[in-house]
Write a protein that holds these residues in place. Structure first.
Motif, PDB file in Angstrom:
ATOM      1  N   THR A  94       0.823  -1.204   0.000  1.00 55.70           N
ATOM      2  CA  THR A  94       0.000   0.000   0.000  1.00 55.70           C
ATOM      3  C   THR A  94       0.860   1.259   0.000  1.00 55.70           C
ATOM      4  OG1 THR A  94      -1.761  -1.145   1.206  1.00 55.70           O
ATOM      5  CG2 THR A  94      -1.806   1.257   1.228  1.00 55.70           C
ATOM      6  N   ASP A 136       1.984   2.811  -3.144  1.00 51.16           N
ATOM      7  CA  ASP A 136       0.898   3.370  -3.960  1.00 51.16           C
ATOM      8  C   ASP A 136       0.211   2.318  -4.814  1.00 51.16           C
ATOM      9  OD1 ASP A 136       1.271   5.985  -2.983  1.00 51.16           O
ATOM     10  OD2 ASP A 136       2.850   6.364  -4.447  1.00 51.16           O
ATOM     11  N   LEU A 137       0.069   1.108  -4.259  1.00 50.91           N
ATOM     12  CA  LEU A 137      -0.612   0.031  -4.956  1.00 50.91           C
ATOM     13  C   LEU A 137      -1.588  -0.633  -3.990  1.00 50.91           C
ATOM     14  CD1 LEU A 137       2.617  -1.303  -6.578  1.00 50.91           C
ATOM     15  CD2 LEU A 137       0.664  -0.540  -7.925  1.00 50.91           C
ATOM     16  N   ASN A 138      -2.570  -1.314  -4.537  1.00 54.17           N
ATOM     17  CA  ASN A 138      -3.561  -1.987  -3.717  1.00 54.17           C
ATOM     18  C   ASN A 138      -3.324  -3.489  -3.749  1.00 54.17           C
ATOM     19  OD1 ASN A 138      -5.069   0.391  -3.044  1.00 54.17           O
ATOM     20  ND2 ASN A 138      -5.978   0.334  -5.090  1.00 54.17           N
ATOM     21  N   THR A 170      -4.029  -7.311  -3.725  1.00 54.79           N
ATOM     22  CA  THR A 170      -5.242  -8.013  -4.160  1.00 54.79           C
ATOM     23  C   THR A 170      -5.257  -9.486  -3.787  1.00 54.79           C
ATOM     24  OG1 THR A 170      -4.272  -8.447  -6.341  1.00 54.79           O
ATOM     25  CG2 THR A 170      -5.579  -6.433  -6.107  1.00 54.79           C
ATOM     26  N   SER A 186      -0.130  -6.869  -5.555  1.00 52.99           N
ATOM     27  CA  SER A 186      -1.175  -6.316  -6.408  1.00 52.99           C
ATOM     28  C   SER A 186      -1.151  -7.069  -7.733  1.00 52.99           C
ATOM     29  CB  SER A 186      -0.939  -4.811  -6.628  1.00 52.99           C
ATOM     30  OG  SER A 186      -1.934  -4.256  -7.453  1.00 52.99           O
ATOM     31  N   ASP A 199      -2.680  -5.302 -10.966  1.00 56.88           N
ATOM     32  CA  ASP A 199      -2.008  -4.180 -11.622  1.00 56.88           C
ATOM     33  C   ASP A 199      -0.503  -4.368 -11.773  1.00 56.88           C
ATOM     34  OD1 ASP A 199      -4.439  -2.723 -11.714  1.00 56.88           O
ATOM     35  OD2 ASP A 199      -4.142  -2.053  -9.641  1.00 56.88           O
TER      36      ASP A 199
END
Length: 223
Positions: free
Chosen positions: A102, A105-107, A109, A166, A169
């Motif tokens: 996080t 700057d990523l989520n 999953t 993630s 992405d």
């Protein structure tokens, strides 16, 4: 009031090669005369073997020679991003790994865990009631940890380790050729032994856009 800070993203051109992934098995020549049996061999043993070979490459491919460059070798090593929390067990480590993703700057999953490690987690019980904390023996719920789905694998290299990231992405698979099947009676000593070689192969490439999108490490807390 702006809640966002402008950030500059730097791109680097990287070549991701297309590789051929294959799996081969041998059957008796008589199998060719039995179409239902041949179909079951191809749809079952052969394509399942190809799928396992694909999983091995996508996860652990070294990137050397004919190998894909897998996600795990490219993933970022886990480093506790919190100054207030020290992990006490593997579950703490995975949650902190999610935070590490996080902060890039990523989520996050999902997670990848070995079947043994996930089974150990599912069998954790409350010390007082004896009830399961992470599972219901009579339920059919999707395996999830900290709200994210868990993909299970029996790849030996994943035992005792984890991969969080993630996946939506951070990486992408490019299929260049779907699985195809080739049959030969002239491989090695097939003719002499009345055997047939059946080979399934596919061609694909794996692009990992940001290594920071994936965090890897051991489930064991350092002393």
């Amino acid at each position: 009031i702006s809640l966002f800070q402008d950030a500059e993203i730097t791109y680097e051109e990287v070549l991701s090669a297309v590789r051929t992934i294959a799996h081969l098995l041998k059957v008796s020549k008589q199998t060719l005369d039995d179409l239902p049996q041949l179909r079951s061999v191809i749809n079952g043993r052969l394509l399942n073997g190809l799928k396992r070979a694909e999983d091995t490459q996508l996860l652990f491919g070294s990137g050397v020679g004919v190998n894909l460059h897998g996600i795990y070798p490219q993933a970022t090593a886990f480093v506790n991003p919190s100054t207030k929390t020290n992990p006490k067990n593997g579950l703490d480590i995975i949650r902190l790994a999610m935070l590490q993703v996080t902060l890039a700057d990523l989520n996050p999953t999902g997670h990848v865990l070995h079947d043994i490690d996930w089974t150990d987690i599912e069998l954790i019980k409350d010390a007082q009631t004896g009830g399961y904390l992470f599972s219901n023996p009579f339920g059919t719920l999707e395996p999830r940890l900290w709200g994210l789905p868990v993909a299970q694998t029996n790849q030996n290299a994943m035992l005792g380790n984890f991969l969080t990231g993630s996946f939506a992405d951070g990486a992408q698979i490019f299929d260049r050729e779907d699985a195809n099947v080739v049959i030969s009676t002239e491989n090695a000593d097939d003719f002499e032994k009345n055997m047939v070689s059946i080979r399934a192969e596919e061609r694909l490439a794996l692009a990992v856009y940001r290594p920071q999108a994936f965090v890897k490490g051991s489930l064991t807390v350092a002393p």
